[in-house]
Write a protein that holds these residues in place. Structure first.
Motif, PDB file in Angstrom:
ATOM      1  N   UNK A  65       0.793  -1.221   0.000  1.00  0.00           N
ATOM      2  CA  UNK A  65       0.000   0.000   0.000  1.00  0.00           C
ATOM      3  C   UNK A  65       0.821   1.265   0.000  1.00  0.00           C
ATOM      4  N   UNK A  66       1.963   1.238  -0.678  1.00  0.00           N
ATOM      5  CA  UNK A  66       2.864   2.389  -0.718  1.00  0.00           C
ATOM      6  C   UNK A  66       2.984   2.938  -2.138  1.00  0.00           C
ATOM      7  N   UNK A  67       3.394   4.178  -2.226  1.00  0.00           N
ATOM      8  CA  UNK A  67       3.800   4.760  -3.497  1.00  0.00           C
ATOM      9  C   UNK A  67       5.242   5.237  -3.353  1.00  0.00           C
ATOM     10  N   UNK A  68       5.814   5.764  -4.430  1.00  0.00           N
ATOM     11  CA  UNK A  68       7.202   6.227  -4.397  1.00  0.00           C
ATOM     12  C   UNK A  68       7.424   7.183  -5.557  1.00  0.00           C
ATOM     13  N   UNK A  69       8.548   7.861  -5.513  1.00  0.00           N
ATOM     14  CA  UNK A  69       8.986   8.691  -6.633  1.00  0.00           C
ATOM     15  C   UNK A  69      10.081   7.958  -7.383  1.00  0.00           C
ATOM     16  N   UNK A  70       9.929   7.880  -8.686  1.00  0.00           N
ATOM     17  CA  UNK A  70      10.907   7.242  -9.561  1.00  0.00           C
ATOM     18  C   UNK A  70      11.611   8.331 -10.361  1.00  0.00           C
ATOM     19  N   UNK A 103       2.703   5.742  -9.358  1.00  0.00           N
ATOM     20  CA  UNK A 103       3.982   6.260  -8.889  1.00  0.00           C
ATOM     21  C   UNK A 103       4.229   7.661  -9.463  1.00  0.00           C
ATOM     22  N   UNK A 104       4.978   8.461  -8.736  1.00  0.00           N
ATOM     23  CA  UNK A 104       5.386   9.759  -9.268  1.00  0.00           C
ATOM     24  C   UNK A 104       6.618   9.562 -10.145  1.00  0.00           C
ATOM     25  N   UNK A 105       6.572  10.066 -11.362  1.00  0.00           N
ATOM     26  CA  UNK A 105       7.729  10.061 -12.250  1.00  0.00           C
ATOM     27  C   UNK A 105       8.349  11.453 -12.222  1.00  0.00           C
ATOM     28  N   UNK A 106       9.647  11.520 -11.951  1.00  0.00           N
ATOM     29  CA  UNK A 106      10.350  12.792 -11.849  1.00  0.00           C
ATOM     30  C   UNK A 106      11.699  12.674 -12.555  1.00  0.00           C
ATOM     31  N   UNK A 107      12.394  13.791 -12.689  1.00  0.00           N
ATOM     32  CA  UNK A 107      13.616  13.836 -13.494  1.00  0.00           C
ATOM     33  C   UNK A 107      14.880  13.634 -12.666  1.00  0.00           C
ATOM     34  N   UNK A 108      15.802  12.883 -13.262  1.00  0.00           N
ATOM     35  CA  UNK A 108      17.147  12.704 -12.701  1.00  0.00           C
ATOM     36  C   UNK A 108      18.172  13.303 -13.662  1.00  0.00           C
ATOM     37  N   UNK A 109      17.730  14.291 -14.443  1.00  0.00           N
ATOM     38  CA  UNK A 109      18.450  14.921 -15.551  1.00  0.00           C
ATOM     39  C   UNK A 109      18.250  14.087 -16.810  1.00  0.00           C
ATOM     40  N   UNK A 166       5.518  17.374 -14.300  1.00  0.00           N
ATOM     41  CA  UNK A 166       6.697  16.785 -13.654  1.00  0.00           C
ATOM     42  C   UNK A 166       7.218  17.811 -12.660  1.00  0.00           C
ATOM     43  N   UNK A 167       7.050  17.518 -11.378  1.00  0.00           N
ATOM     44  CA  UNK A 167       7.357  18.490 -10.330  1.00  0.00           C
ATOM     45  C   UNK A 167       8.721  18.298  -9.688  1.00  0.00           C
ATOM     46  N   UNK A 168       9.282  17.077  -9.756  1.00  0.00           N
ATOM     47  CA  UNK A 168      10.469  16.775  -8.979  1.00  0.00           C
ATOM     48  C   UNK A 168      11.724  16.586  -9.801  1.00  0.00           C
ATOM     49  N   UNK A 169      12.852  16.883  -9.167  1.00  0.00           N
ATOM     50  CA  UNK A 169      14.172  16.699  -9.777  1.00  0.00           C
ATOM     51  C   UNK A 169      15.090  16.072  -8.739  1.00  0.00           C
ATOM     52  N   UNK A 183      21.084  24.595  -8.269  1.00  0.00           N
ATOM     53  CA  UNK A 183      19.795  24.683  -7.577  1.00  0.00           C
ATOM     54  C   UNK A 183      18.900  25.741  -8.204  1.00  0.00           C
ATOM     55  N   UNK A 184      19.474  26.912  -8.505  1.00  0.00           N
ATOM     56  CA  UNK A 184      18.678  27.992  -9.079  1.00  0.00           C
ATOM     57  C   UNK A 184      18.176  27.637 -10.473  1.00  0.00           C
ATOM     58  N   UNK A 185      18.967  26.879 -11.232  1.00  0.00           N
ATOM     59  CA  UNK A 185      18.532  26.447 -12.562  1.00  0.00           C
ATOM     60  C   UNK A 185      17.357  25.483 -12.467  1.00  0.00           C
ATOM     61  N   UNK A 186      17.362  24.630 -11.462  1.00  0.00           N
ATOM     62  CA  UNK A 186      16.241  23.699 -11.258  1.00  0.00           C
ATOM     63  C   UNK A 186      14.974  24.472 -10.916  1.00  0.00           C
ATOM     64  N   UNK A 187      15.083  25.430 -10.031  1.00  0.00           N
ATOM     65  CA  UNK A 187      13.914  26.238  -9.668  1.00  0.00           C
ATOM     66  C   UNK A 187      13.387  26.999 -10.884  1.00  0.00           C
ATOM     67  N   UNK A 188      14.299  27.588 -11.669  1.00  0.00           N
ATOM     68  CA  UNK A 188      13.891  28.377 -12.831  1.00  0.00           C
ATOM     69  C   UNK A 188      13.229  27.526 -13.904  1.00  0.00           C
ATOM     70  N   UNK A 189      13.538  26.229 -13.945  1.00  0.00           N
ATOM     71  CA  UNK A 189      12.970  25.340 -14.961  1.00  0.00           C
ATOM     72  C   UNK A 189      11.531  24.944 -14.652  1.00  0.00           C
ATOM     73  N   UNK A 190      11.014  25.327 -13.490  1.00  0.00           N
ATOM     74  CA  UNK A 190       9.622  25.065 -13.173  1.00  0.00           C
ATOM     75  C   UNK A 190       9.362  23.902 -12.246  1.00  0.00           C
ATOM     76  N   UNK A 191      10.413  23.266 -11.741  1.00  0.00           N
ATOM     77  CA  UNK A 191      10.220  22.195 -10.766  1.00  0.00           C
ATOM     78  C   UNK A 191       9.725  22.784  -9.444  1.00  0.00           C
ATOM     79  N   UNK A 192       9.089  21.939  -8.643  1.00  0.00           N
ATOM     80  CA  UNK A 192       8.590  22.368  -7.340  1.00  0.00           C
ATOM     81  C   UNK A 192       9.495  21.933  -6.191  1.00  0.00           C
ATOM     82  N   UNK A 193      10.352  20.941  -6.434  1.00  0.00           N
ATOM     83  CA  UNK A 193      11.283  20.481  -5.405  1.00  0.00           C
ATOM     84  C   UNK A 193      12.427  19.739  -6.075  1.00  0.00           C
ATOM     85  N   UNK A 194      13.498  19.513  -5.311  1.00  0.00           N
ATOM     86  CA  UNK A 194      14.619  18.719  -5.809  1.00  0.00           C
ATOM     87  C   UNK A 194      15.257  17.971  -4.647  1.00  0.00           C
ATOM     88  N   UNK A 195      15.698  16.747  -4.919  1.00  0.00           N
ATOM     89  CA  UNK A 195      16.333  15.902  -3.912  1.00  0.00           C
ATOM     90  C   UNK A 195      17.842  15.882  -4.106  1.00  0.00           C
TER      91      UNK A 195
END
Length: 289
Positions: free
Chosen positions: A78-83, A119-125, A158-161, A173-185
């Motif tokens: 019963x879990x989800x995750x970010x990929x 699952x959430x799909x997000x970017x790893x570059x 796609x909200x995450x990086x 970090x600033x480039x990630x924010x400027x690209x429209x992401x909402x968060x980054x790990x």
């Protein structure tokens, strides 16, 4: 932070856990009354003051074994995750790792299957390069380009990086924010810690018993450095987590955890970071110059 879920005895970077180990980690999580969720869900819950009992789960690189092995286990518990995936390496492999076996990466069909299963799909570059060494053009291509490619691929925002190797400085970090992401790990993000440099803790095959308990404590400590809901979350206005600093810190933590672990212990556990991310600092990775 997980990576690959498979049976792989040749694992020089310690990025692989067996399906049995992941199953045990998730089972323990649920026994403790905790639920693994994607980073997007965790951050929404934190903003609404309902994050207690939630643990962020992330899987980096987008290996084929996520769909084959991890996805059924996440559903069972019963879990989800970010990929975090690499749209510039669809159907490729982990060519950035000079040692160890080639591990196949997901293609477009597999990424869509993960998304369609909840699952959430997000970017790893785009291609898994050290972004702190990229020039401005490559930085834009890897960060903004990967987001555009994934939006087109899954037909959803796609909200995450996630920073490759965990390497981040203020410019990246600033480039990630400027690209429209909402968060980054990140991993151990130091003075940059915030919603665009979320700290994580690596969970590996050897993490059972006391060793995993120590990582739980580390995870809680890192979580206390995050801004509270409604407070500024951009991290320090300047600062840089260098490769040397990050590597020394990871080596120290892994050595300490290994020395303190009780080899006789057979209890299987998983990190508990209530209201922040239950993910992990990868062991040192060799990067080609």
């Amino acid at each position: 932070m997980y990576h690959s879920v498979d049976r792989c005895p040749d694992d020089p970077y310690r990025i692989t856990v067996t399906p049995e180990r992941l199953d045990a980690h998730l089972a323990r999580l649920r026994r403790r009354g905790l639920t693994g969720v994607s980073m997007a869900e965790l951050l929404r819950a934190r903003a609404e003051g309902r994050a207690d009992g939630l643990v962020g789960l992330t899987f980096d690189d987008g290996y084929q074994d996520f769909v084959d092995n991890a996805l059924p286990l996440l559903h069972r518990h019963g879990c989800t995750a970010t990929l975090f995936v690499l749209p510039g390496r669809l159907d490729g492999d982990n060519a950035w790792d000079p040692l160890g076996p080639r591990k196949p990466l997901l293609g477009a069909e597999g990424i869509r299957a993960a998304h369609d299963s909840g699952m959430e799909v997000a970017s790893h570059s785009l291609t898994h390069v050290d972004l702190t060494r990229a020039d401005d053009e490559q930085l834009q291509h890897e960060i903004a380009g990967s987001r555009s490619a994934l939006v087109q691929l899954i037909g959803a925002p796609v909200d995450g990086f996630c920073y490759p190797y965990g390497y981040v400085d203020a410019r990246v970090r600033d480039a990630v924010r400027a690209a429209g992401y909402r968060y980054a790990c990140a991993i151990d993000s130091g003075p940059l810690t915030g919603d665009f440099a979320l700290p994580r803790v690596h969970i590996g095959q050897q993490d059972i018993g006391v060793r995993l308990w120590l990582k739980e404590r580390l995870n809680k400590a890192r979580g206390r450095t995050l801004p509270t809901a409604g407070s500024p979350s951009t991290g320090a206005p300047c600062g840089h987590v260098s490769r040397e600093t990050a590597t020394r810190a990871r080596v120290s933590r892994e050595t300490s955890a290994g020395a303190a672990a009780d080899p006789r212990s057979t209890s299987n556990t998983t990190s508990d970071l209530r209201g922040t991310s239950n993910t992990a600092a990868a062991p040192p990775r060799t990067v080609k110059p």
